[in-house]
Scaffold this motif. Structure first.
Motif, PDB file in Angstrom:
ATOM      1  N   UNK A  76     -42.080  35.510  10.594  1.00 13.90           N
ATOM      2  CA  UNK A  76     -42.124  36.945  10.874  1.00 13.90           C
ATOM      3  C   UNK A  76     -42.162  37.808   9.618  1.00 13.90           C
ATOM      4  N   UNK A  77     -42.080  37.210   8.443  1.00 13.90           N
ATOM      5  CA  UNK A  77     -42.145  37.991   7.201  1.00 13.90           C
ATOM      6  C   UNK A  77     -43.507  38.679   7.128  1.00 13.90           C
ATOM      7  N   UNK A  78     -43.497  40.018   6.968  1.00 15.25           N
ATOM      8  CA  UNK A  78     -44.748  40.774   6.954  1.00 15.25           C
ATOM      9  C   UNK A  78     -45.081  41.361   5.592  1.00 15.25           C
ATOM     10  N   UNK A  79     -44.132  41.362   4.664  1.00 13.57           N
ATOM     11  CA  UNK A  79     -44.366  41.943   3.336  1.00 13.57           C
ATOM     12  C   UNK A  79     -43.425  41.275   2.344  1.00 13.57           C
ATOM     13  N   UNK A  80     -43.968  40.930   1.165  1.00 12.51           N
ATOM     14  CA  UNK A  80     -43.185  40.310   0.092  1.00 12.51           C
ATOM     15  C   UNK A  80     -43.277  41.199  -1.138  1.00 12.51           C
ATOM     16  N   UNK A  81     -42.138  41.718  -1.591  1.00 14.64           N
ATOM     17  CA  UNK A  81     -42.070  42.519  -2.808  1.00 14.64           C
ATOM     18  C   UNK A  81     -41.193  41.801  -3.818  1.00 14.64           C
ATOM     19  N   UNK A  82     -41.568  41.870  -5.092  1.00 18.60           N
ATOM     20  CA  UNK A  82     -40.806  41.151  -6.115  1.00 18.60           C
ATOM     21  C   UNK A  82     -40.748  41.975  -7.397  1.00 18.60           C
ATOM     22  N   UNK A  83     -39.619  41.895  -8.086  1.00 15.60           N
ATOM     23  CA  UNK A  83     -39.492  42.482  -9.417  1.00 15.60           C
ATOM     24  C   UNK A  83     -38.639  41.565 -10.275  1.00 15.60           C
ATOM     25  N   UNK A  84     -38.783  41.718 -11.585  1.00 14.81           N
ATOM     26  CA  UNK A  84     -38.153  40.770 -12.513  1.00 14.81           C
ATOM     27  C   UNK A  84     -37.708  41.517 -13.762  1.00 14.81           C
TER      28      UNK A  84
END
Length: 209
Positions: free
Chosen positions: A47-55
């Motif tokens: 069901x994951x619809x969006x993946x956001x990432x920061x580092x």
């Protein structure tokens, strides 16, 4: 075996990480989120619809968006914080720090300090959650867990992932907890193959320095 815990006991250990000060977290907060393909999610829930990432530095955050088909305001989401370095230096898991990383508790858990919690041990360690219901079939969970390199393969160079889930849905608590359960957190995103079989997260996957 399920254990009933008072959230203040978990929150009592919410002092900042000794090796990562407030200035570090402020720098991470200023880092922009980048949208990634769904295949780069650190968990496998469909069901994951969006993946956001920061580092920034030794910490990488992923925020996964889940559908919210209820009248409860706000997003359903999974916040994950992956950290580099040996496990011996990472310290204890602090759910209250996860809440702080989310700018406070989400609805309907605004009275976070007064919420009782339940804990359950599964194949990947301890899962802690608080539950809210309207008395019918609407259920919300606020759940936490930590996975480390002893539990599963980690993203590139990291040794632990701290997880926070807010999920509201029409169903049971067990159904609401599914995205953070061992069935889905033990794997990376579903492989892009005709079979759709799950795959373990490769040590070469994830953010590069």
């Amino acid at each position: 075996m399920a254990l009933s815990l008072a959230l203040p006991l978990l929150a009592a250990a919410c002092e900042p990480y000794s090796e990562i000060n407030t200035k570090f977290w402020d720098s991470l907060d200023r880092a922009p989120f980048i949208q990634l393909p769904l295949s780069d999610a650190w968990i496998s829930h469909p069901d994951v619809s969006l993946v956001l990432e920061r580092h920034y530095g030794s910490v990488t955050e992923q925020r996964l968006l889940l559908p919210n088909r209820t009248s409860i305001r706000g997003d359903n989401f999974m916040l994950m914080v992956a950290r580099e370095g040996p496990l011996s230096r990472i310290g204890r898991f602090r759910p209250a720090v996860m809440v702080e990383r989310n700018d406070g508790p989400p609805e309907p858990f605004l009275d976070f300090d007064g919420q009782p919690m339940t804990s359950l041990e599964d194949d990947f360690g301890w899962l802690h959650w608080s539950q809210w219901t309207n008395g019918t079939d609407l259920t919300c969970v606020l759940a936490f867990r930590r996975l480390d390199a002893n539990d599963r393969i980690m993203p590139f160079k990291t040794s632990s992932i701290d997880m926070m889930l807010r999920n509201c849905m029409r169903g049971t608590a067990e159904e609401a907890l599914a995205p953070i359960s061992d069935l889905y957190t033990g794997y990376a995103a579903i492989a892009d193959t005709p079979s759709g079989h799950q795959r373990m997260l490769s040590p070469l996957a994830g953010p590069l320095p």
